[in-house]
Design an enzyme around this catalytic site. Structure first.
Site, PDB file in Angstrom:
ATOM      1  N   SER A   3      48.979  21.106  55.625  1.00 30.38           N
ATOM      2  CA  SER A   3      48.707  21.866  54.401  1.00 30.38           C
ATOM      3  C   SER A   3      49.135  23.320  54.567  1.00 30.38           C
ATOM      4  CB  SER A   3      47.222  21.800  54.048  1.00 30.38           C
ATOM      5  OG  SER A   3      46.828  20.483  53.744  1.00 30.38           O
TER       6      SER A   3
ATOM      7  N   ARG B  67      43.693  30.564  52.875  1.00 26.01           N
ATOM      8  CA  ARG B  67      42.525  29.702  52.698  1.00 26.01           C
ATOM      9  C   ARG B  67      42.215  29.497  51.225  1.00 26.01           C
ATOM     10  NH1 ARG B  67      40.690  25.919  55.728  1.00 26.01           N
ATOM     11  NH2 ARG B  67      40.949  27.273  57.553  1.00 26.01           N
TER      12      ARG B  67
ATOM     13  N   HIS C  92      44.726  27.119  49.843  1.00 25.18           N
ATOM     14  CA  HIS C  92      44.362  25.781  50.318  1.00 25.18           C
ATOM     15  C   HIS C  92      43.206  25.199  49.514  1.00 25.18           C
ATOM     16  CE1 HIS C  92      42.374  23.034  53.366  1.00 25.18           C
ATOM     17  NE2 HIS C  92      43.610  22.591  53.389  1.00 25.18           N
TER      18      HIS C  92
END
Length: 243
Positions: free
Chosen positions: A42, A65, A68
């Site tokens: 990812s 983050r 994601h």
């Protein structure tokens, strides 16, 4: 509109084509990787789509983050870091500073294990969230105000030097900002990511006037999951060298 015609005729799918479509869909899923491998892949894809060089490394960890968490690379474009928030937030967590959450979703989502890498005293019970307290609900009803406002006011004695996460209620963020501007409150870090259409951009603009370390997702986007992800990403910078 719901179709109530019981006599409607629907096409019968070709069984051969249906089996082929199912086979292709099953083969497209990567069944083998473990969780760590999935996260690595990812992040590889995120870094292929985003300009990681637009951020210092510690800020990129937060941006990555959040991308994601949302699956949306454009979310990184709305991130703002003011007054050295990652360094300040880490220092506060390493001394076991109080952590205030504007929603129980944030309180439930924060990883106590990750927090304990900064200070062993953290526990679920130490995370402050008054939104569901009976006295907060009673005060909100009696005064005709939101529980979010009353919850921040109840927590006021604990907010100095704290880490504050707002991912739901813009009025909670606005109240924190007023404490900073009018009373001289100085939290160690404010993660300001309320979501919605009313008071959201206004509360973020108010926070921007405050001389306190802050990580903000500008605009109407935000949410509890993003606030949690941001703090987890701040913790990723522990032990990564000088910030």
């Amino acid at each position: 509109m719901h179709n109530t015609n019981d006599n409607a005729v629907f096409p019968v799918p070709d069984p051969v084509a249906a089996r082929a479509a199912l086979k292709a869909a099953l083969e497209a899923v990567r069944w083998e990787p473990d969780a760590a491998a999935i996260e690595r892949e990812s992040f590889r894809r995120i870094e292929a789509e985003c300009d990681a060089g637009a951020f210092p490394p510690e800020e990129w960890r937060v941006a990555r983050r959040l991308v994601h968490t949302t699956g949306d690379p454009s979310v990184a474009q709305g991130l703002v870091f003011r007054h050295d928030p990652i360094r300040a937030g880490l220092a506060a967590l390493e001394r076991g500073a109080p952590v205030f959450c504007d929603s129980n979703m944030i309180r439930a989502g924060l990883s106590v294990d990750r927090l304990r890498t900064a200070h062993e005293s953290y526990s679920r019970e130490r995370l402050i969230c008054h939104i569901a307290d009976a006295d907060v609900a009673a005060r909100a009803r009696a005064e005709g105000r939101t529980r979010a406002l009353c919850a921040v006011e109840k927590a006021r004695p604990l907010l100095e030097g704290s880490v504050i996460l707002v991912g739901n209620a813009p009025l909670a963020l606005a109240r924190v900002a007023r404490y900073c501007l009018e009373d001289g409150l100085r939290p160690a870090l404010v993660i300001g990511m309320p979501v919605g259409f009313v008071n959201v951009t206004e509360s973020k603009a108010l926070l921007a006037l405050c001389p306190v370390p802050q990580i903000v997702l500008e605009g109407r986007r935000g949410g509890s999951a993003l606030a949690v992800a941001a703090l987890h990403a701040v913790l990723e910078s522990r032990g990564r060298g000088a910030l």
